[in-house]
Scaffold this motif. Structure first.
Motif, PDB file in Angstrom:
ATOM      1  N   VAL A  64       0.835  -1.199   0.000  1.00 29.59           N
ATOM      2  CA  VAL A  64       0.000   0.000   0.000  1.00 29.59           C
ATOM      3  C   VAL A  64       0.869   1.249   0.000  1.00 29.59           C
ATOM      4  CG1 VAL A  64      -1.700   1.320   1.317  1.00 29.59           C
ATOM      5  CG2 VAL A  64      -1.970  -1.144   1.083  1.00 29.59           C
ATOM      6  N   GLY A  65       1.879   1.262   0.844  1.00 30.51           N
ATOM      7  CA  GLY A  65       2.767   2.416   0.915  1.00 30.51           C
ATOM      8  C   GLY A  65       3.487   2.671  -0.401  1.00 30.51           C
ATOM      9  N   GLU A  66       3.906   1.591  -1.071  1.00 31.02           N
ATOM     10  CA  GLU A  66       4.590   1.728  -2.348  1.00 31.02           C
ATOM     11  C   GLU A  66       3.665   2.317  -3.405  1.00 31.02           C
ATOM     12  OE1 GLU A  66       6.098  -2.130  -3.331  1.00 31.02           O
ATOM     13  OE2 GLU A  66       7.337  -2.216  -1.544  1.00 31.02           O
ATOM     14  N   VAL A  67       2.420   1.858  -3.426  1.00 25.43           N
ATOM     15  CA  VAL A  67       1.461   2.356  -4.406  1.00 25.43           C
ATOM     16  C   VAL A  67       1.142   3.818  -4.115  1.00 25.43           C
ATOM     17  CG1 VAL A  67      -0.881   2.104  -5.328  1.00 25.43           C
ATOM     18  CG2 VAL A  67       0.515   0.082  -4.921  1.00 25.43           C
ATOM     19  N   ARG A  68       0.962   4.144  -2.847  1.00 30.31           N
ATOM     20  CA  ARG A  68       0.687   5.543  -2.481  1.00 30.31           C
ATOM     21  C   ARG A  68       1.851   6.445  -2.901  1.00 30.31           C
ATOM     22  NH1 ARG A  68      -3.425   6.123   1.933  1.00 30.31           N
ATOM     23  NH2 ARG A  68      -2.433   8.110   2.345  1.00 30.31           N
ATOM     24  N   ASP A  69       3.081   5.984  -2.683  1.00 31.00           N
ATOM     25  CA  ASP A  69       4.259   6.758  -3.098  1.00 31.00           C
ATOM     26  C   ASP A  69       4.280   6.945  -4.614  1.00 31.00           C
ATOM     27  OD1 ASP A  69       5.073   6.938  -0.455  1.00 31.00           O
ATOM     28  OD2 ASP A  69       6.608   5.367  -0.641  1.00 31.00           O
ATOM     29  N   GLU A  70       3.894   5.901  -5.329  1.00 34.50           N
ATOM     30  CA  GLU A  70       3.864   5.980  -6.791  1.00 34.50           C
ATOM     31  C   GLU A  70       2.796   6.971  -7.263  1.00 34.50           C
ATOM     32  OE1 GLU A  70       4.932   5.180 -10.761  1.00 34.50           O
ATOM     33  OE2 GLU A  70       5.972   4.966  -8.859  1.00 34.50           O
ATOM     34  N   GLU A 128     -15.676  12.061  -8.306  1.00 30.95           N
ATOM     35  CA  GLU A 128     -15.638  12.326  -6.869  1.00 30.95           C
ATOM     36  C   GLU A 128     -14.223  12.657  -6.385  1.00 30.95           C
ATOM     37  OE1 GLU A 128     -17.223   8.778  -5.148  1.00 30.95           O
ATOM     38  OE2 GLU A 128     -19.247   9.180  -5.884  1.00 30.95           O
ATOM     39  N   LEU A 129     -13.231  12.471  -7.236  1.00 30.55           N
ATOM     40  CA  LEU A 129     -11.842  12.686  -6.843  1.00 30.55           C
ATOM     41  C   LEU A 129     -11.473  14.147  -7.027  1.00 30.55           C
ATOM     42  CD1 LEU A 129     -10.273   9.525  -8.491  1.00 30.55           C
ATOM     43  CD2 LEU A 129     -11.136   9.772  -6.159  1.00 30.55           C
ATOM     44  N   VAL A 130     -11.467  14.862  -5.919  1.00 30.43           N
ATOM     45  CA  VAL A 130     -11.193  16.299  -5.948  1.00 30.43           C
ATOM     46  C   VAL A 130      -9.826  16.603  -5.349  1.00 30.43           C
ATOM     47  CG1 VAL A 130     -11.977  18.562  -5.120  1.00 30.43           C
ATOM     48  CG2 VAL A 130     -13.657  16.832  -5.822  1.00 30.43           C
ATOM     49  N   THR A 131      -9.468  15.882  -4.300  1.00 26.15           N
ATOM     50  CA  THR A 131      -8.211  16.120  -3.599  1.00 26.15           C
ATOM     51  C   THR A 131      -7.287  14.915  -3.713  1.00 26.15           C
ATOM     52  OG1 THR A 131      -8.950  15.224  -1.494  1.00 26.15           O
ATOM     53  CG2 THR A 131      -9.393  17.579  -1.893  1.00 26.15           C
ATOM     54  N   VAL A 132      -6.051  15.123  -3.346  1.00 26.17           N
ATOM     55  CA  VAL A 132      -5.097  14.016  -3.293  1.00 26.17           C
ATOM     56  C   VAL A 132      -5.598  12.955  -2.314  1.00 26.17           C
ATOM     57  CG1 VAL A 132      -2.735  13.383  -2.647  1.00 26.17           C
ATOM     58  CG2 VAL A 132      -3.159  15.464  -3.984  1.00 26.17           C
ATOM     59  N   ALA A 133      -6.181  13.379  -1.197  1.00 24.54           N
ATOM     60  CA  ALA A 133      -6.715  12.433  -0.216  1.00 24.54           C
ATOM     61  C   ALA A 133      -7.797  11.553  -0.844  1.00 24.54           C
ATOM     62  CB  ALA A 133      -7.272  13.169   0.999  1.00 24.54           C
ATOM     63  N   ASP A 134      -8.644  12.133  -1.690  1.00 25.47           N
ATOM     64  CA  ASP A 134      -9.680  11.349  -2.370  1.00 25.47           C
ATOM     65  C   ASP A 134      -9.048  10.244  -3.221  1.00 25.47           C
ATOM     66  OD1 ASP A 134     -11.648  13.063  -1.327  1.00 25.47           O
ATOM     67  OD2 ASP A 134     -11.670  14.307  -3.140  1.00 25.47           O
ATOM     68  N   VAL A 135      -7.992  10.587  -3.935  1.00 23.97           N
ATOM     69  CA  VAL A 135      -7.313   9.608  -4.781  1.00 23.97           C
ATOM     70  C   VAL A 135      -6.698   8.511  -3.922  1.00 23.97           C
ATOM     71  CG1 VAL A 135      -5.433   9.240  -6.440  1.00 23.97           C
ATOM     72  CG2 VAL A 135      -6.848  11.304  -6.585  1.00 23.97           C
ATOM     73  N   LEU A 136      -6.010   8.909  -2.848  1.00 22.11           N
ATOM     74  CA  LEU A 136      -5.358   7.924  -1.982  1.00 22.11           C
ATOM     75  C   LEU A 136      -6.371   7.023  -1.287  1.00 22.11           C
ATOM     76  CD1 LEU A 136      -2.502  10.120  -0.482  1.00 22.11           C
ATOM     77  CD2 LEU A 136      -2.366   8.469  -2.374  1.00 22.11           C
ATOM     78  N   GLU A 137      -7.506   7.578  -0.888  1.00 29.16           N
ATOM     79  CA  GLU A 137      -8.555   6.759  -0.268  1.00 29.16           C
ATOM     80  C   GLU A 137      -9.107   5.746  -1.261  1.00 29.16           C
ATOM     81  OE1 GLU A 137     -11.421   9.498   1.347  1.00 29.16           O
ATOM     82  OE2 GLU A 137      -9.956  10.293   2.771  1.00 29.16           O
ATOM     83  N   ARG A 138      -9.286   6.151  -2.518  1.00 25.73           N
ATOM     84  CA  ARG A 138      -9.773   5.234  -3.551  1.00 25.73           C
ATOM     85  C   ARG A 138      -8.755   4.132  -3.788  1.00 25.73           C
ATOM     86  NH1 ARG A 138     -14.453   4.255  -4.464  1.00 25.73           N
ATOM     87  NH2 ARG A 138     -14.898   6.452  -4.521  1.00 25.73           N
ATOM     88  N   VAL A 139      -7.470   4.472  -3.788  1.00 24.03           N
ATOM     89  CA  VAL A 139      -6.407   3.483  -3.955  1.00 24.03           C
ATOM     90  C   VAL A 139      -6.425   2.501  -2.791  1.00 24.03           C
ATOM     91  CG1 VAL A 139      -3.896   3.184  -3.898  1.00 24.03           C
ATOM     92  CG2 VAL A 139      -4.926   4.898  -5.394  1.00 24.03           C
ATOM     93  N   ASP A 140      -6.517   3.018  -1.564  1.00 30.78           N
ATOM     94  CA  ASP A 140      -6.554   2.151  -0.383  1.00 30.78           C
ATOM     95  C   ASP A 140      -7.735   1.189  -0.450  1.00 30.78           C
ATOM     96  OD1 ASP A 140      -4.286   3.375   0.585  1.00 30.78           O
ATOM     97  OD2 ASP A 140      -5.357   4.627   2.048  1.00 30.78           O
TER      98      ASP A 140
END
Length: 80
Positions: free
Chosen positions: A2-8, A63-75
């Motif tokens: 998860v951390g690797e994908v978030r970093d990417e 629905e993806l407006v912020t970086v947090a939205d993107v990271l939450e979708r990835v998680d």
């Protein structure tokens, strides 16, 4: 993993925006703060879909407006 994908994801956003990864915060808005246009956002999200081996619906993408939205979708995609 998860951390690797978030970093990417942060690296991708940085590459498209020319903003250093350390300067990108979860609250950063993709368009307003980072200057992504819709084409850039679609390209980033297509790469993210490949990273997590999931496809997102058009509604989910809007629905993806912020970086947090993107990271939450990835998680969420990685948790499935």
């Amino acid at each position: 993993m998860v951390g690797e994908v978030r970093d990417e994801v942060l690296r991708l956003i940085s590459e498209y925006t020319e903003v250093q990864p350390g300067d990108i915060t979860p609250q950063s808005r993709l368009q307003e703060d980072l200057g992504l246009d819709s084409i850039d956002a679609i390209e980033i999200l297509a790469t993210v879909e490949d990273l997590v081996h999931r496809r997102f619906s058009a509604d989910q993408l809007q629905e993806l407006v912020t970086v947090a939205d993107v990271l939450e979708r990835v998680d969420a995609a990685l948790a499935d």
